[in-house]
Design an enzyme around this catalytic site. Structure first.
Site, PDB file in Angstrom:
ATOM      1  N   TYR A  13      -1.082   5.725  -5.290  1.00  0.00           N
ATOM      2  CA  TYR A  13      -0.407   7.016  -5.481  1.00  0.00           C
ATOM      3  C   TYR A  13      -1.258   8.182  -4.978  1.00  0.00           C
ATOM      4  CZ  TYR A  13       1.967   3.831  -8.653  1.00  0.00           C
ATOM      5  OH  TYR A  13       2.606   2.740  -9.183  1.00  0.00           O
ATOM      6  N   HIS A  44      -7.077  -1.162  -1.688  1.00  0.00           N
ATOM      7  CA  HIS A  44      -6.005  -0.415  -2.349  1.00  0.00           C
ATOM      8  C   HIS A  44      -5.910  -0.846  -3.814  1.00  0.00           C
ATOM      9  CE1 HIS A  44      -2.678   2.300  -2.317  1.00  0.00           C
ATOM     10  NE2 HIS A  44      -1.725   1.411  -2.368  1.00  0.00           N
ATOM     11  N   HIS A  93       4.206   1.543   4.519  1.00  0.00           N
ATOM     12  CA  HIS A  93       4.042   0.360   3.661  1.00  0.00           C
ATOM     13  C   HIS A  93       4.598  -0.874   4.357  1.00  0.00           C
ATOM     14  CE1 HIS A  93       4.008   3.859   0.979  1.00  0.00           C
ATOM     15  NE2 HIS A  93       3.177   3.152   0.231  1.00  0.00           N
ATOM     16  N   ASP A 125       0.100   0.348   3.507  1.00  0.00           N
ATOM     17  CA  ASP A 125      -0.377   0.050   2.151  1.00  0.00           C
ATOM     18  C   ASP A 125       0.421  -1.069   1.496  1.00  0.00           C
ATOM     19  OD1 ASP A 125      -1.927   2.260   2.636  1.00  0.00           O
ATOM     20  OD2 ASP A 125      -1.282   3.385   0.860  1.00  0.00           O
ATOM     21  N   HIS A 138      -2.681  -2.157  -8.056  1.00  0.00           N
ATOM     22  CA  HIS A 138      -1.954  -0.896  -7.862  1.00  0.00           C
ATOM     23  C   HIS A 138      -1.792  -0.061  -9.124  1.00  0.00           C
ATOM     24  CE1 HIS A 138       0.848   1.864  -5.824  1.00  0.00           C
ATOM     25  NE2 HIS A 138       0.446   1.298  -4.693  1.00  0.00           N
TER      26      HIS A 138
HETATM   27 ZN    ZN Z   1       0.347   1.815  -2.642  1.00  0.00          ZN
END
Ligand code: ZN
Length: 455
Positions: free
Chosen positions: A358, A317, A411, A267, A321
């Site tokens: 999240y 995504h 990530h 991510d 964010h």
């Molecule tokens: Zn993220």
């Protein structure tokens, strides 16, 4: 009044500020975006670090770290069952880029106690002198600027005269930039010079004769906004947009009813380390799924393309964010479409998966996902690589906790995670797993349905 009126000011919308394509920086050797991510505290703060701009980088790093520190000391960590976790989100845009001037706009968003506050400020950098220039440093005739702003906002709904006068007396102007027409853009913060209903009060000052109002650096900043170029290169203008044919769907579909499949996911990228990660996956002939941010795709389009060209899956995504459960439905839709459109234009592939930041999702988010033909893909193995920047720890969690049908979360913004990729691929294969994309793992994921592992 000045003896000679050089300009006229009018109230402006915030989107009249000219922004510059961030891919101008993404193409630079040594450029990288930095990100602070805290999945527990709902912090996502990102900013650019630009080669040969040390004072600008220090300024941004100090200001962004300070923002995170202040948030952490102001708000207690969330407790289980807490309805709304306080959230800090900070993004950036480029407002000027040339051989001798750079302008970065920071956009901060704080959502706590049920109300969101936005603030913004521009940071200008003189590449000739190697110094950060205060916004007012773009202006030569400061008295004229103050008069123009005061006149332009005179009688404007919700603007408070005294607050405005105080801000101008202190040269406290959060944003100075330019419009696409080359006029001066002046932006204030919410509640700085007016009521909350007035929002981020902004003014445009016409510059028929720029050198009467602007300083020498102001004129260079204006050129950097109007005719942006890759700093330190001979090539003027943004790189040309390339349209791409859609890649062929992967020929070999695996049968996860028979095989022990897992899906590795990354991510928050693409980021500077993603290229190295892709090298590892290419060497190992392995596959992963990348849940990308629109703002990162816009900055690293070549890397986004390579993700797809190398045969990996790419999913949404969001643009920057934010916790989608805290946004109005139309804003959730805008986050999804803006990002999916950027991904499609850049890679030629329309995404079919959404991973909400999240992992925060609710009925409204699922409804928007369904509307935009996206299945919601969460995870079942959390490596917590953002917390433990330790390659060994991340490798062990990813390999040891995997079960048939797992979706593993990591990530690619963290170099410690990138460094462990080869060992994770080998470790999972040694345990008999086949690495597949999230879509191949799930079979035929349904838009609007949430998945944490193979059903
Ligand atoms: Zn993220």
């Amino acid at each position: 009044m000045s003896p000679q009126n050089v300009a006229t000011a009018t109230v402006a919308a915030v989107d009249e500020l000219q922004t510059v394509d961030s891919r101008l920086l993404g193409a630079l050797e040594g450029f990288r975006t930095r990100s602070v991510l805290d999945e527990d505290r709902h912090i996502h703060v990102t900013w650019p670090q630009i080669p040969e701009a040390a004072a600008l980088n220090d300024n941004l790093a100090t200001s962004r770290s300070g923002l995170v520190d202040d948030f952490r000391s102001e708000y207690a960590p969330p407790v289980p069952g807490q309805v709304a976790t306080p959230e800090l989100n900070a993004a950036w845009r480029l407002v000027g880029a040339s051989d001798d001037a750079l302008g970065v706009l920071s956009e901060d968003y704080l959502n706590a106690g049920g109300s969101a506050a936005q603030s913004w400020h521009s940071t200008w950098y003189d590449r000739d002198s190697g110094a950060v220039v205060a916004n007012i440093g773009l202006i030569d005739d400061r008295e004229e600027l103050r008069e123009q702003i005061t006149e332009g906002l005179d009688g404007h709904q919700g603007v408070f005269e005294d607050e405005l006068a105080a801000a101008l007396a202190d040269d406290d102007i959060p944003v100075l930039g330019f419009t696409p027409q080359g006029d001066l853009f002046v932006g204030f913060d919410e509640l700085q010079v007016g009521a909350g209903s007035a929002g981020q009060v902004s003014v445009v000052i016409s510059l028929d004769d720029p050198d009467q109002l602007l300083s020498d650096f102001g004129e260079r900043a204006r050129a950097a906004a109007l005719e942006p170029e890759v700093p330190g290169s001979e090539t003027p203008g943004p790189p040309t947009e390339s349209t791409r044919p859609a890649p062929q769907p992967s020929a070999k579909r695996v049968n996860c009813r028979k095989l022990k499949c897992v899906a590795i996911t990354y991510d928050d990228g693409p980021a500077a380390g993603t290229e190295e990660l892709l090298d590892t996956y290419r060497d190992k002939d392995a596959t992963a799924t990348f849940f990308v941010l629109g703002q990162q795709v816009a900055t690293y389009p070549e890397t986004a393309r390579r993700i797809v060209d190398d045969g990996h899956e790419i999913g949404v995504h969001t643009w920057d964010h934010k916790d989608l459960t805290q946004l109005a439905p139309e804003e959730v839709g805008r986050q999804i479409t803006r990002t999916a459109d950027e991904m499609t234009a850049t890679t030629g592939v329309r995404p079919t998966l959404l991973r909400p930041p999240y992992g925060a999702t609710d009925d409204a988010v699922r409804a928007q996902a369904r509307r935009h033909d996206l299945a919601v893909a969460l995870w079942s193995v959390d490596t917590e690589d953002w917390r433990d920047r330790d390659t060994d720890v991340v490798v062990h969690r990813a390999v040891d906790q995997a079960r048939p049908g797992s979706i593993i979360l990591m990530h690619d913004i963290h170099d410690t995670t990138v460094a462990g990729a080869g060992r994770i691929i080998d470790g999972l294969r040694d345990r008999g797993f086949t690495l597949v994309s999230v879509t191949d793992l799930l079979g035929s994921p349904e838009p609007g349905t949430t998945y944490s592992s193979r059903p």
